[in-house]
Enzyme design. Structure first.
Site, mmCIF file in Angstrom:
data_model
loop_
_atom_site.group_PDB
_atom_site.id
_atom_site.type_symbol
_atom_site.label_atom_id
_atom_site.label_comp_id
_atom_site.label_asym_id
_atom_site.label_seq_id
_atom_site.Cartn_x
_atom_site.Cartn_y
_atom_site.Cartn_z
ATOM 1 C CG ASN A 217 31.937 47.667 43.015
ATOM 2 O OD1 ASN A 217 32.679 48.751 43.587
ATOM 3 N ND2 ASN A 217 32.187 47.198 41.681
ATOM 4 C CG ASP A 286 35.124 40.349 37.386
ATOM 5 O OD1 ASP A 286 35.632 41.098 36.775
ATOM 6 O OD2 ASP A 286 35.789 40.012 38.830
ATOM 7 C CE LYS A 296 10.295 47.663 44.030
ATOM 8 N NZ LYS A 296 9.596 47.992 45.110
ATOM 9 N N PRO A 317 32.634 42.167 29.433
ATOM 10 C CG PRO A 317 32.212 44.407 28.502
ATOM 11 C CD PRO A 317 31.762 43.190 29.224
ATOM 12 C CG ASP A 318 39.519 42.371 31.363
ATOM 13 O OD1 ASP A 318 39.865 43.748 31.228
ATOM 14 O OD2 ASP A 318 39.905 41.585 32.226
ATOM 15 C CB ILE A 319 37.273 47.975 29.903
ATOM 16 C CG1 ILE A 319 35.718 47.721 30.083
ATOM 17 C CG2 ILE A 319 37.468 49.266 29.230
ATOM 18 C CD1 ILE A 319 35.009 48.547 30.862
ATOM 19 C CG PHE A 335 44.005 50.782 40.518
ATOM 20 C CD1 PHE A 335 44.780 51.582 40.034
ATOM 21 C CD2 PHE A 335 44.261 50.526 41.877
ATOM 22 C CE1 PHE A 335 45.374 52.577 40.610
ATOM 23 C CE2 PHE A 335 44.977 51.815 42.681
ATOM 24 C CZ PHE A 335 45.430 52.827 41.889
ATOM 25 C CE LYS A 349 43.198 40.286 39.743
ATOM 26 N NZ LYS A 349 42.204 41.001 40.419
ATOM 27 C CE LYS A 353 42.775 42.083 33.941
ATOM 28 N NZ LYS A 353 41.579 42.798 34.105
HETATM 29 N N1 CTP Z 1 39.167 45.691 34.627
HETATM 30 C C1 CTP Z 1 38.449 46.249 33.433
HETATM 31 N N2 CTP Z 1 37.098 45.489 33.156
HETATM 32 C C2 CTP Z 1 36.617 44.365 33.642
HETATM 33 C C3 CTP Z 1 37.415 44.214 34.849
HETATM 34 C C4 CTP Z 1 38.414 44.739 35.312
HETATM 35 O O1 CTP Z 1 38.998 47.103 32.735
HETATM 36 N N3 CTP Z 1 35.558 43.834 33.191
HETATM 37 C C5 CTP Z 1 40.432 46.407 35.242
HETATM 38 C C6 CTP Z 1 40.024 47.057 36.473
HETATM 39 O O2 CTP Z 1 39.732 48.447 36.100
HETATM 40 C C7 CTP Z 1 41.287 47.226 36.990
HETATM 41 C C8 CTP Z 1 41.983 45.494 36.463
HETATM 42 O O3 CTP Z 1 41.226 45.401 35.436
HETATM 43 O O4 CTP Z 1 42.323 47.903 36.420
HETATM 44 C C9 CTP Z 1 41.568 44.604 37.656
HETATM 45 O O5 CTP Z 1 41.887 43.358 37.189
HETATM 46 P P1 CTP Z 1 40.810 42.147 37.067
HETATM 47 O O6 CTP Z 1 41.414 40.868 37.291
HETATM 48 O O7 CTP Z 1 39.628 42.341 36.395
HETATM 49 O O8 CTP Z 1 40.559 42.395 38.748
HETATM 50 P P2 CTP Z 1 39.197 41.725 39.407
HETATM 51 O O9 CTP Z 1 38.015 42.091 38.708
HETATM 52 O O10 CTP Z 1 39.391 42.404 40.908
HETATM 53 O O11 CTP Z 1 39.445 40.154 39.292
HETATM 54 P P3 CTP Z 1 39.189 39.092 40.285
HETATM 55 O O12 CTP Z 1 37.972 39.237 40.595
HETATM 56 O O13 CTP Z 1 39.459 37.739 39.453
HETATM 57 O O14 CTP Z 1 39.909 39.326 41.470
#
Ligand code: CTP
Length: 409
Positions: A217, A286, A296, A317-319, A335, A349, A353
């Protein structure tokens, strides 16, 4: 580190007394004075006679906008107490380059020229940036003098290692102007985050498809790096877990480079045990491709590829959520970059979280730009901050975070 991350407000209202002694590294001070002025500082320069043989006082007079102090016996200088007057209004005295001879002199408390007299007469903190041949630096006499200066409460900045003007390679180079600027800013920053151990994720992630391609991104990492710099300057111990970015590591910050979300998670979980604060600034993907090709991918491989290719994705995973759910979770900050409905999405959010603090911004105002406008969300509601340069915003976030950490303590 070669890139300066300064803003014009970093040293606003500060007065720096820069002492220059005789060494070829004196030429780097021209750049240092320019950077200090650009950061808003008032700079007064004093030189030893030997220093004037490398660079003329006129250079520093032109850059600092003040006459340069060289001679202790100049009758033109007011009441003859120039050595006292010069240090009384300074916030910090820095001697750069500091020659082996000058270190020896001030370790003994001698005062036989204007600069050493200034050191002895000062009532502000002093830092020295040694510069000399590697053998001179490692000589037991120099090391003894440096140990004495440290014991006297004087900060020793560097020296760095590398190629030397004499043709040899080793420890003894003066730190670069940018690094000295960062040291000066850090030295003058109140340590409101002292004792905090912070882990931060920053930058984008890169989810590989094959050895040369992947999904990523537009996150530049600028905001996260600016925050790491400001947190470090405010006394926090900062570990950055960084996705691929093209940015210099802030002085004193520990950096772990990763690519994918899985690698980022692994590094965070390894580091988090001891942390008091976790800040998720990274734009973590995500999703990631289910299959990562060993070689390749070729567009002619199959008939289906001719019609177009479908990439199957799986959830990462959502860290941040995982860290916030740890039994002894650190203070967690998230953020939320949104393109619409910021208040609604960011607060949702934060609640999902279970975070004490969420920082939200509209991406139209933020991603990849140097300025940013954010709104803070916490249990007390929403708190919009003004549009600021990312480095200034980072300083404001230091205050906001310190306030909340104190309240939570
Ligand atoms: N984050 C994380 N791990 C992930 C996704 C996000 O740690 N796999 C953290 C980001 O660093 C940020 C926050 O979660 O601090 C953002 O929240 P999130 O809901 O995951 O945001 P987006 O990915 O932008 O969600 P969406 O695509 O639904 O808008």
């Amino acid at each position: 580190m070669s890139v300066c991350i300064q803003t014009s407000t970093d040293l606003a209202g500060k007065k720096i007394l820069l002492g220059i002694t005789g060494g070829i590294a004196a030429y780097k001070c021209a750049e240092l004075v320019r950077l200090l002025k650009k950061s808003g500082a008032d700079v007064l320069v004093g030189m030893t006679d030997a220093a004037t043989r490398f660079v003329t006082p006129l250079t520093f007079q032109a850059l600092s906008g003040h006459p340069v102090a060289v001679d202790a016996w100049n009758p033109d200088q007011g009441n003859g107490m120039h050595h006292i007057d010069l240090t009384r209004t300074a916030d910090l005295m820095v001697v750069a380059p500091a020659s082996a001879d000058f270190l020896a002199k001030i370790a003994q408390g001698r005062a036989d020229d204007l600069l050493s007299t200034l050191v002895l007469a000062r009532d502000c903190p002093l830092a020295v940036a040694p510069a000399m041949n590697r053998q001179m630096w490692s000589n037991p006499a120099t090391q003894r003098n440096v140990a004495q200066l440290r014991a006297d409460g004087i900060s020793i900045w560097g020296p760095a290692s590398g190629a030397q003007a004499c043709g040899e390679t080793g420890e003894g180079r003066m730190q670069e102007a940018c690094e000295l600027l960062e040291q000066i800013i850090a030295a003058l920053t109140p340590k409101v985050l002292a004792g905090q151990r912070m882990v931060m994720t920053v930058g984008p992630t890169f989810e590989p498809l094959d050895p040369v391609r992947g999904i990523t991104n537009r996150s530049s990492g600028q905001m996260g790096y600016a925050m790491a710099r400001a947190f470090g300057q405010a006394g926090a111990e900062v570990t950055l877990v960084s996705g691929p970015v093209n940015l210099a590591t802030p002085l004193g910050v520990r950096r772990i480079d990763v690519e994918s979300a899985a690698e980022m998670r692994q590094a965070v979980m390894r580091e988090i045990g001891n942390a008091t604060v976790f800040v998720g600034v990274a734009a973590v993907a995500d999703y990631r491709p289910v299959n990562v090709a060993e070689h390749k991918l070729k567009k002619t491989e199959s008939e289906s590829a001719q019609r177009g290719r479908t990439i199957e994705l799986t959830t990462n995973p959502d860290i941040l959520a995982e860290v916030a759910a740890l039994p002894a979770a650190p203070f967690c900050v998230g953020f939320a970059a949104e393109s619409q409905h910021l208040d609604e999405y960011a607060e949702a959010k934060r609640r999902r979280k279970k975070l004490p603090l969420m920082i939200g911004n509209l991406v139209a105002d933020g991603l990849g730009t140097t300025d940013n406008q954010v709104t803070l969300y916490d249990d007390a509601g929403r708190h919009p901050l003004p549009l600021l340069h990312k480095a200034d915003l980072a300083k404001r976030l230091v205050e906001e975070l310190a306030k909340r950490l104190n309240a939570a303590a």
